[in-house]
Design a protein around this motif. Structure first.
Motif, PDB file in Angstrom:
ATOM      1  N   VAL A 112       0.843  -1.204   0.000  1.00  0.00           N
ATOM      2  CA  VAL A 112       0.000   0.000   0.000  1.00  0.00           C
ATOM      3  C   VAL A 112       0.873   1.247   0.000  1.00  0.00           C
ATOM      4  O   VAL A 112       0.587   2.227  -0.693  1.00  0.00           O
ATOM      5  CB  VAL A 112      -0.956   0.001   1.213  1.00  0.00           C
ATOM      6  CG1 VAL A 112      -1.597   1.371   1.397  1.00  0.00           C
ATOM      7  CG2 VAL A 112      -2.040  -1.058   1.032  1.00  0.00           C
ATOM      8  N   SER A 113       1.962   1.214   0.761  1.00  0.00           N
ATOM      9  CA  SER A 113       2.885   2.347   0.785  1.00  0.00           C
ATOM     10  C   SER A 113       3.499   2.576  -0.593  1.00  0.00           C
ATOM     11  O   SER A 113       3.635   3.722  -1.052  1.00  0.00           O
ATOM     12  CB  SER A 113       3.981   2.104   1.822  1.00  0.00           C
ATOM     13  OG  SER A 113       4.934   3.146   1.812  1.00  0.00           O
ATOM     14  N   CYS A 114       3.857   1.470  -1.271  1.00  0.00           N
ATOM     15  CA  CYS A 114       4.379   1.589  -2.640  1.00  0.00           C
ATOM     16  C   CYS A 114       3.357   2.259  -3.549  1.00  0.00           C
ATOM     17  O   CYS A 114       3.685   3.156  -4.333  1.00  0.00           O
ATOM     18  CB  CYS A 114       4.735   0.209  -3.191  1.00  0.00           C
ATOM     19  SG  CYS A 114       6.148  -0.584  -2.409  1.00  0.00           S
ATOM     20  N   ALA A 115       2.104   1.808  -3.446  1.00  0.00           N
ATOM     21  CA  ALA A 115       1.040   2.370  -4.286  1.00  0.00           C
ATOM     22  C   ALA A 115       0.768   3.826  -3.948  1.00  0.00           C
ATOM     23  O   ALA A 115       0.510   4.644  -4.841  1.00  0.00           O
ATOM     24  CB  ALA A 115      -0.235   1.539  -4.120  1.00  0.00           C
ATOM     25  N   THR A 116       0.834   4.160  -2.672  1.00  0.00           N
ATOM     26  CA  THR A 116       0.602   5.540  -2.255  1.00  0.00           C
ATOM     27  C   THR A 116       1.608   6.479  -2.904  1.00  0.00           C
ATOM     28  O   THR A 116       1.274   7.583  -3.331  1.00  0.00           O
ATOM     29  CB  THR A 116       0.688   5.660  -0.718  1.00  0.00           C
ATOM     30  OG1 THR A 116      -0.306   4.809  -0.126  1.00  0.00           O
ATOM     31  CG2 THR A 116       0.459   7.092  -0.258  1.00  0.00           C
ATOM     32  N   ARG A 117       2.841   5.991  -3.041  1.00  0.00           N
ATOM     33  CA  ARG A 117       3.887   6.823  -3.645  1.00  0.00           C
ATOM     34  C   ARG A 117       3.831   6.829  -5.165  1.00  0.00           C
ATOM     35  O   ARG A 117       4.146   7.840  -5.797  1.00  0.00           O
ATOM     36  CB  ARG A 117       5.266   6.320  -3.200  1.00  0.00           C
ATOM     37  CG  ARG A 117       5.627   6.642  -1.774  1.00  0.00           C
ATOM     38  CD  ARG A 117       6.941   6.008  -1.380  1.00  0.00           C
ATOM     39  NE  ARG A 117       6.797   4.595  -1.042  1.00  0.00           N
ATOM     40  CZ  ARG A 117       7.774   3.703  -1.110  1.00  0.00           C
ATOM     41  NH1 ARG A 117       8.970   4.071  -1.538  1.00  0.00           N
ATOM     42  NH2 ARG A 117       7.567   2.457  -0.756  1.00  0.00           N
ATOM     43  N   PHE A 118       3.426   5.705  -5.783  1.00  0.00           N
ATOM     44  CA  PHE A 118       3.614   5.561  -7.217  1.00  0.00           C
ATOM     45  C   PHE A 118       2.336   5.719  -8.031  1.00  0.00           C
ATOM     46  O   PHE A 118       2.399   6.140  -9.194  1.00  0.00           O
ATOM     47  CB  PHE A 118       4.258   4.207  -7.528  1.00  0.00           C
ATOM     48  CG  PHE A 118       4.732   4.059  -8.950  1.00  0.00           C
ATOM     49  CD1 PHE A 118       5.683   4.921  -9.468  1.00  0.00           C
ATOM     50  CD2 PHE A 118       4.213   3.074  -9.769  1.00  0.00           C
ATOM     51  CE1 PHE A 118       6.123   4.805 -10.786  1.00  0.00           C
ATOM     52  CE2 PHE A 118       4.640   2.944 -11.094  1.00  0.00           C
ATOM     53  CZ  PHE A 118       5.600   3.808 -11.598  1.00  0.00           C
ATOM     54  N   VAL A 119       1.143   5.410  -7.502  1.00  0.00           N
ATOM     55  CA  VAL A 119      -0.080   5.518  -8.325  1.00  0.00           C
ATOM     56  C   VAL A 119      -0.311   6.950  -8.806  1.00  0.00           C
ATOM     57  O   VAL A 119      -0.517   7.141 -10.022  1.00  0.00           O
ATOM     58  CB  VAL A 119      -1.285   4.935  -7.554  1.00  0.00           C
ATOM     59  CG1 VAL A 119      -2.597   5.260  -8.287  1.00  0.00           C
ATOM     60  CG2 VAL A 119      -1.133   3.413  -7.412  1.00  0.00           C
ATOM     61  N   LEU A 146      11.394  -3.144 -17.494  1.00  0.00           N
ATOM     62  CA  LEU A 146      10.990  -1.739 -17.492  1.00  0.00           C
ATOM     63  C   LEU A 146      12.219  -0.849 -17.704  1.00  0.00           C
ATOM     64  O   LEU A 146      13.258  -1.060 -17.094  1.00  0.00           O
ATOM     65  CB  LEU A 146      10.332  -1.375 -16.170  1.00  0.00           C
ATOM     66  CG  LEU A 146       8.841  -1.661 -15.982  1.00  0.00           C
ATOM     67  CD1 LEU A 146       8.383  -1.216 -14.591  1.00  0.00           C
ATOM     68  CD2 LEU A 146       8.009  -0.988 -17.045  1.00  0.00           C
ATOM     69  N   ASP A 147      12.078   0.154 -18.546  1.00  0.00           N
ATOM     70  CA  ASP A 147      13.196   1.039 -18.830  1.00  0.00           C
ATOM     71  C   ASP A 147      13.552   1.885 -17.609  1.00  0.00           C
ATOM     72  O   ASP A 147      14.730   2.149 -17.335  1.00  0.00           O
ATOM     73  CB  ASP A 147      12.855   1.961 -20.005  1.00  0.00           C
ATOM     74  CG  ASP A 147      12.801   1.212 -21.328  1.00  0.00           C
ATOM     75  OD1 ASP A 147      13.470   0.172 -21.430  1.00  0.00           O
ATOM     76  OD2 ASP A 147      12.086   1.666 -22.231  1.00  0.00           O
ATOM     77  N   VAL A 148      12.525   2.368 -16.904  1.00  0.00           N
ATOM     78  CA  VAL A 148      12.731   3.194 -15.714  1.00  0.00           C
ATOM     79  C   VAL A 148      12.043   2.508 -14.547  1.00  0.00           C
ATOM     80  O   VAL A 148      10.851   2.197 -14.609  1.00  0.00           O
ATOM     81  CB  VAL A 148      12.168   4.616 -15.900  1.00  0.00           C
ATOM     82  CG1 VAL A 148      12.369   5.421 -14.622  1.00  0.00           C
ATOM     83  CG2 VAL A 148      12.820   5.307 -17.080  1.00  0.00           C
ATOM     84  N   ARG A 149      12.805   2.237 -13.484  1.00  0.00           N
ATOM     85  CA  ARG A 149      12.237   1.550 -12.327  1.00  0.00           C
ATOM     86  C   ARG A 149      12.571   2.301 -11.050  1.00  0.00           C
ATOM     87  O   ARG A 149      13.710   2.720 -10.847  1.00  0.00           O
ATOM     88  CB  ARG A 149      12.774   0.117 -12.237  1.00  0.00           C
ATOM     89  CG  ARG A 149      12.254  -0.799 -13.330  1.00  0.00           C
ATOM     90  CD  ARG A 149      12.829  -2.187 -13.174  1.00  0.00           C
ATOM     91  NE  ARG A 149      14.257  -2.225 -13.538  1.00  0.00           N
ATOM     92  CZ  ARG A 149      15.030  -3.316 -13.448  1.00  0.00           C
ATOM     93  NH1 ARG A 149      14.505  -4.446 -13.002  1.00  0.00           N
ATOM     94  NH2 ARG A 149      16.289  -3.283 -13.804  1.00  0.00           N
ATOM     95  N   ILE A 150      11.566   2.446 -10.214  1.00  0.00           N
ATOM     96  CA  ILE A 150      11.771   3.043  -8.879  1.00  0.00           C
ATOM     97  C   ILE A 150      12.078   1.930  -7.869  1.00  0.00           C
ATOM     98  O   ILE A 150      12.915   2.077  -7.003  1.00  0.00           O
ATOM     99  CB  ILE A 150      10.532   3.834  -8.440  1.00  0.00           C
ATOM    100  CG1 ILE A 150      10.283   4.991  -9.386  1.00  0.00           C
ATOM    101  CG2 ILE A 150      10.680   4.331  -6.998  1.00  0.00           C
ATOM    102  CD1 ILE A 150       8.991   5.745  -9.099  1.00  0.00           C
TER     103      ILE A 150
END
Length: 216
Positions: A152-159, A209-213
């Motif tokens: 959820v924290s990942c989604a909060t930052r990335f969505v 993926l070309d760009v990954r966080i």
């Protein structure tokens, strides 16, 4: 009103599964980054649906069962480690569970003053938590909650999601987490199955993926 304090073992487990514990969980999205980048997960409802499937049909339930058996006295950790590695559907997912597990074992070993072997994450948690005397279902519930909270924290930052929306998604997953934990605590090892195929594919496609966080 009772003045009883939480059990010391429970407080230790909460510490170990906290985002502040140095396992580096914030760097792993379990393939969710690819799904967001492709527009397959675009809002809170999408995040909730994706995570519910991962919990119910994917690594959530499988890890819960592995953790339950790792909590057994005299557990065959070598055999469980082989099984956990075999269940990883991609190179990234194998790295995710092994790297976090190694970091968890190192950190808990330092706290406890003992040397703990690096293992896949649910087994690393099990080998440390077996000393706490907590009910299996309780340990699995907190483990799955930490797993879901990290994603959820990942989604909060990335969505991205708003903080309140992220917390709503996590709260909505609580009943499912409790149900899976209760089932996993009593499940035989040979009942492990996974069928979260889209999430597994996402973890494979994430590698290109070309760009990954995130690392996964």
């Amino acid at each position: 009103m009772s003045d009883a304090f939480p059990d010391a073992g429970l407080l230790s487990l909460v510490q170990w599964l906290s985002p502040a514990f140095p396992t580096g969980g914030y760097a792993y999205s379990h393939g969710l980054e690819w799904a967001v980048a492709q527009g397959e997960v675009a809002d809170g409802a999408g995040v909730e649906h994706w995570l519910a499937d991962v919990l119910r049909h994917g690594a959530g339930r499988a890890d819960g069962i592995l953790l339950a058996h790792a909590l057994e006295p005299g557990a065959d950790m070598a055999a469980l480690t082989d099984l956990a590695r075999a269940l990883a559907p991609s190179a990234e997912r194998l790295a995710e569970t092994e790297q976090q597990g190694a970091a968890f074992a190192l950190a808990t070993g330092a706290v406890l003053g003992v040397a703990l072997a690096p293992r896949p994450l649910p087994l690393a948690v099990g080998q440390a938590a077996c000393t706490l005397g907590l009910p299996k279902a309780q340990v699995i519930t907190l483990y799955l909650h930490a797993f879901a909270a990290n994603l959820v924290s990942c989604a909060t930052r990335f969505v991205p999601l708003g903080q309140n929306e992220g917390q709503r998604v996590l709260a909505a997953l609580h009943p499912l987490i409790q149900t899976i934990a209760q089932e996993a605590a009593m499940a035989p090892l040979d009942s492990i199955t996974t069928s979260a195929f889209r999430a597994d594919m996402a973890s494979m496609l994430h590698e290109t993926l070309d760009v990954r966080i995130f690392k996964t």
